[in-house]
Design a protein around this motif. Structure first.
Motif, mmCIF file in Angstrom:
data_model
loop_
_atom_site.group_PDB
_atom_site.id
_atom_site.type_symbol
_atom_site.label_atom_id
_atom_site.label_comp_id
_atom_site.label_asym_id
_atom_site.label_seq_id
_atom_site.Cartn_x
_atom_site.Cartn_y
_atom_site.Cartn_z
ATOM 1 N N ASN A 119 0.822 -1.219 0.000
ATOM 2 C CA ASN A 119 0.000 0.000 0.000
ATOM 3 C C ASN A 119 0.852 1.265 0.000
ATOM 4 O O ASN A 119 0.535 2.262 0.660
ATOM 5 N N GLU A 120 1.930 1.232 -0.751
ATOM 6 C CA GLU A 120 2.785 2.396 -0.910
ATOM 7 C C GLU A 120 2.691 2.886 -2.345
ATOM 8 O O GLU A 120 2.479 2.103 -3.277
ATOM 9 N N LEU A 121 2.848 4.184 -2.512
ATOM 10 C CA LEU A 121 2.851 4.787 -3.842
ATOM 11 C C LEU A 121 4.292 5.010 -4.265
ATOM 12 O O LEU A 121 5.107 5.585 -3.521
ATOM 13 N N VAL A 122 4.626 4.577 -5.478
ATOM 14 C CA VAL A 122 5.948 4.811 -6.054
ATOM 15 C C VAL A 122 5.758 5.305 -7.478
ATOM 16 O O VAL A 122 4.679 5.169 -8.060
ATOM 17 N N LEU A 123 6.807 5.858 -8.047
ATOM 18 C CA LEU A 123 6.732 6.338 -9.419
ATOM 19 C C LEU A 123 6.694 5.152 -10.380
ATOM 20 O O LEU A 123 7.298 4.108 -10.143
ATOM 21 N N SER A 124 5.962 5.322 -11.472
ATOM 22 C CA SER A 124 5.866 4.263 -12.473
ATOM 23 C C SER A 124 7.139 4.215 -13.320
ATOM 24 O O SER A 124 7.990 5.126 -13.253
ATOM 25 N N GLU A 125 7.241 3.160 -14.127
ATOM 26 C CA GLU A 125 8.424 2.986 -14.957
ATOM 27 C C GLU A 125 8.599 4.090 -15.989
ATOM 28 O O GLU A 125 9.719 4.363 -16.435
ATOM 29 N N LYS A 126 7.491 4.776 -16.366
ATOM 30 C CA LYS A 126 7.603 5.825 -17.382
ATOM 31 C C LYS A 126 8.197 7.115 -16.830
ATOM 32 O O LYS A 126 8.460 8.049 -17.574
ATOM 33 N N ILE A 127 8.397 7.169 -15.503
ATOM 34 C CA ILE A 127 8.993 8.346 -14.881
ATOM 35 C C ILE A 127 10.366 7.963 -14.351
ATOM 36 O O ILE A 127 10.515 6.987 -13.610
ATOM 37 N N ALA A 128 11.382 8.752 -14.727
ATOM 38 C CA ALA A 128 12.740 8.498 -14.253
ATOM 39 C C ALA A 128 12.897 9.075 -12.860
ATOM 40 O O ALA A 128 13.025 10.289 -12.688
ATOM 41 N N SER A 129 12.860 8.196 -11.849
ATOM 42 C CA SER A 129 12.935 8.678 -10.468
ATOM 43 C C SER A 129 14.339 9.161 -10.129
ATOM 44 O O SER A 129 15.325 8.775 -10.759
ATOM 45 N N GLY A 130 14.426 9.999 -9.119
ATOM 46 C CA GLY A 130 15.707 10.528 -8.684
ATOM 47 C C GLY A 130 16.130 11.761 -9.451
ATOM 48 O O GLY A 130 17.116 12.409 -9.097
ATOM 49 N N ASN A 131 15.421 12.119 -10.502
ATOM 50 C CA ASN A 131 15.754 13.294 -11.300
ATOM 51 C C ASN A 131 15.244 14.538 -10.589
ATOM 52 O O ASN A 131 14.057 14.656 -10.295
ATOM 53 N N GLU A 132 16.155 15.472 -10.296
ATOM 54 C CA GLU A 132 15.733 16.670 -9.567
ATOM 55 C C GLU A 132 14.761 17.498 -10.383
ATOM 56 O O GLU A 132 13.866 18.132 -9.844
ATOM 57 N N ASP A 133 14.898 17.540 -11.689
ATOM 58 C CA ASP A 133 13.989 18.308 -12.556
ATOM 59 C C ASP A 133 12.926 17.365 -13.135
ATOM 60 O O ASP A 133 12.774 17.240 -14.342
ATOM 61 N N ILE A 134 12.202 16.700 -12.222
ATOM 62 C CA ILE A 134 11.247 15.685 -12.668
ATOM 63 C C ILE A 134 10.059 16.287 -13.405
ATOM 64 O O ILE A 134 9.429 15.650 -14.240
ATOM 65 N N THR A 135 9.730 17.550 -13.128
ATOM 66 C CA THR A 135 8.570 18.179 -13.785
ATOM 67 C C THR A 135 8.767 18.323 -15.274
ATOM 68 O O THR A 135 7.795 18.458 -16.029
ATOM 69 N N SER A 136 10.036 18.301 -15.731
ATOM 70 C CA SER A 136 10.277 18.409 -17.176
ATOM 71 C C SER A 136 9.793 17.168 -17.912
ATOM 72 O O SER A 136 9.593 17.201 -19.124
ATOM 73 N N GLN A 137 9.600 16.060 -17.175
ATOM 74 C CA GLN A 137 9.111 14.829 -17.787
ATOM 75 C C GLN A 137 7.584 14.760 -17.828
ATOM 76 O O GLN A 137 7.025 13.859 -18.436
ATOM 77 N N LEU A 138 6.942 15.699 -17.134
ATOM 78 C CA LEU A 138 5.494 15.646 -16.974
ATOM 79 C C LEU A 138 4.801 16.706 -17.818
ATOM 80 O O LEU A 138 5.320 17.809 -17.976
ATOM 81 N N THR A 139 3.666 16.358 -18.317
ATOM 82 C CA THR A 139 2.802 17.335 -18.991
ATOM 83 C C THR A 139 1.678 17.697 -18.027
ATOM 84 O O THR A 139 0.780 16.879 -17.783
ATOM 85 N N ASP A 140 1.761 18.882 -17.463
ATOM 86 C CA ASP A 140 0.766 19.302 -16.460
ATOM 87 C C ASP A 140 -0.473 19.810 -17.196
ATOM 88 O O ASP A 140 -0.621 21.002 -17.473
ATOM 89 N N GLU A 141 -1.348 18.887 -17.519
ATOM 90 C CA GLU A 141 -2.533 19.210 -18.321
ATOM 91 C C GLU A 141 -3.440 20.213 -17.633
ATOM 92 O O GLU A 141 -3.941 21.140 -18.261
ATOM 93 N N THR A 142 -3.656 20.039 -16.328
ATOM 94 C CA THR A 142 -4.545 20.954 -15.588
ATOM 95 C C THR A 142 -4.003 22.373 -15.625
ATOM 96 O O THR A 142 -4.741 23.337 -15.874
#
Length: 504
Positions: free
Chosen positions: A118-141
């Motif tokens: 029952n823990e949440l972790v990042l999926s395989e499509k997200i490179a964890s440990g990257n300090e600039d992780i938001t660059s991998q995300l499309t913030d649709e909202t």
């Protein structure tokens, strides 16, 4: 002419047209602009067209998302920072509502997944440990909130409704006007005359005056007048049906009856539940009345109740005159019918009688029941008629209301035998509904009065409220009769016409 109206005319004279009142008069409310334009248009000084634009303003939560990112992005950043996050800690970290929304949308985007613990972790499509992780995300909202602030951007209705439902944006309507000169444009406002008077004609001054044109599309002021209650409208329709079939109206102006006419003459036994306090309203003062003067009739009633007479075996109990003398609010208008048939015994002949009036029952009030209601009743007396005549007459009677295809079901009434419930198909409900009760009055009831054996009497009845509720689409009877009735409902409803739509 107001100062603002003069300002509009001056600006229109200067510019030749006003393309946008919002840009020319930014501080004036659109409703005030519309009022002034309508007044000037009535004098043919100008004409205008109106346009409306919907803008969306960001709420405080929406502004925060534009500045700091959506809840789902914040959740991904938090998990990336911690490595993993217990599901139960999401609400603590982001807040109950924000955490719920962020978790749902992050799962939908495929950014996170749940472990067996029952823990949440990042999926395989997200490179964890990257300090600039938001660059991998499309913030649709966030992108949608930025786009919706510009009316030129066309967002689909589903997206807009979703943002409104999440209370991230609030709609704001702006009304603008495009104004052009009218046929009588000038900077002066001439008062238009509204009436042609005899003095104007006598002095010929009307030739130099300007009159306000008639607006033939406007509706006049409704005259103040009374209005019939919907129950009275349907009641009158029923009366006309009875009259057209040769019936005479019975006098029903007596709400209080003795137990004799209300129960005993109709062979309702004195121990019957209908005569209990929980079913019938009894009068306290005076509580009793005199018995009828026809002693022979009284003796016949007593004999039929106790031991039977006129081929009846009776109820086999001791009949008491004191019960007959008790005064009650009549529970049915059949008490009136019994009295009229007793008078008919003096000169027996074929007769058609009807009544429509109020009756009283000690019932709990709800959406379909009142302690008082109206009963429609018909009585037909003739020689040697049968149950087949009753069925045929019922079909003719209800056909005049647009109700056809009747069905009849055997039932029990103390004073009729045989007895039948009347059913009609209800298109709206998709089932058969009871619309009335009927039967042939028992021989021992009629012969006790002195009527000849071969003079038989058919009787039937129904409520006035049920067809009225169906006709005027009233779901709660308390909206039709009583202190909750709307006066507008009474005044605005048209006259009733008992046609095919009554039971549709």
């Amino acid at each position: 002419m107001s100062q603002f109206q003069l300002d509009i005319l001056k600006k229109l004279d200067e510019l030749n047209e006003i393309k946008s009142t919002l840009s020319v008069f930014p501080d004036i409310k659109s409703q005030d602009v519309l009022s002034a334009l309508n007044s000037l248009k009535a004098h043919s000084k100008l004409d205008y067209t109106k346009s409306e634009t919907i803008y969306y303003d960001l709420t405080n939560e929406g502004k925060d998302i534009v500045k700091n990112g959506s809840h789902e992005v914040k959740l991904v950043e938090l998990i990336n920072k911690l490595g993993k996050l217990q599901i139960k800690d999401v609400m603590t970290q982001l807040g109950p509502q924000n955490g719920k929304v962020g978790q749902a949308r992050a799962f939908k985007n495929g950014w996170i997944k749940k472990t067996p613990e029952n823990e949440l972790v990042l999926s395989e499509k997200i490179a964890s440990g990257n300090e600039d992780i938001t660059s991998q995300l499309t913030d649709e909202t966030k992108d949608q909130l930025i786009a919706i602030q510009n009316p030129a951007n066309q967002l689909d209705a589903k997206t807009i409704n979703d943002l409104k439902k999440r209370k991230l944006v609030t709609p704001r309507k702006e009304t603008d006007f495009h104004v052009v000169k009218g046929p009588d444009f000038s900077l002066e406002l001439t008062k238009l005359e509204t009436d042609l008077t005899s003095d104007m004609i006598a002095t010929n001054s009307y030739k130099d005056l300007k009159f306000k044109p008639y607006n033939f599309n406007s509706q006049g002021v409704p005259p103040q007048s009374g209005a019939l209650h919907p129950l009275n409208k349907v009641r009158e329709e029923f009366r006309q049906i009875f009259f057209s079939m040769g019936f005479t109206e019975m006098p029903t102006n007596k709400y209080v009856e003795t137990g004799f006419w209300n129960f005993d003459t109709l062979f309702v036994p004195q121990q019957h539940p209908a005569r209990d306090l929980q079913d019938t309203f009894y009068i306290k003062d005076p509580s009793t009345a005199d018995l009828p003067e026809d002693k022979t009739y009284m003796e016949n009633i007593k004999a039929v109740h106790e031991n039977g007479k006129f081929d009846s075996i009776g109820y086999r109990y001791t009949w008491k005159e004191t019960e007959c003398q008790k005064l009650v609010l009549r529970t049915h208008t059949t008490a009136v019918s019994a009295n009229m048939l007793h008078q008919l015994a003096k000169d027996p002949k074929p007769t058609r009688l009807f009544s429509i009036d109020r009756v009283f029952r000690n019932e709990a009030v709800d959406a379909t029941h009142l302690a008082e209601f109206h009963q429609v009743e018909g009585v037909l007396a003739d020689y040697n008629i049968t149950l087949g005549d009753l069925i045929k007459f019922m079909e003719e009677f209800f056909a005049k209301m647009g109700v056809t295809g009747l069905r009849f079901k055997p039932t029990y009434n103390p004073y009729t035998e045989p007895s039948m419930e009347i059913f009609s198909w209800h298109e709206g409900l998709g089932k058969w509904v009871e619309i009335g009760n009927s039967g042939m009055f028992r021989p021992e009831m009629l012969e006790s009065m002195g009527l000849p054996r071969n003079l038989r009497v058919l009787g039937w009845g129904l409520s006035l409220e049920r067809p009225t509720m169906i006709k005027y689409k009233v779901q709660n009877i308390r909206e039709l009769l009583g202190h909750k009735v709307s006066l507008d409902f009474i005044e605005n409803n048209p006259a009733a016409r008992l046609d095919e739509d009554l039971y549709d």
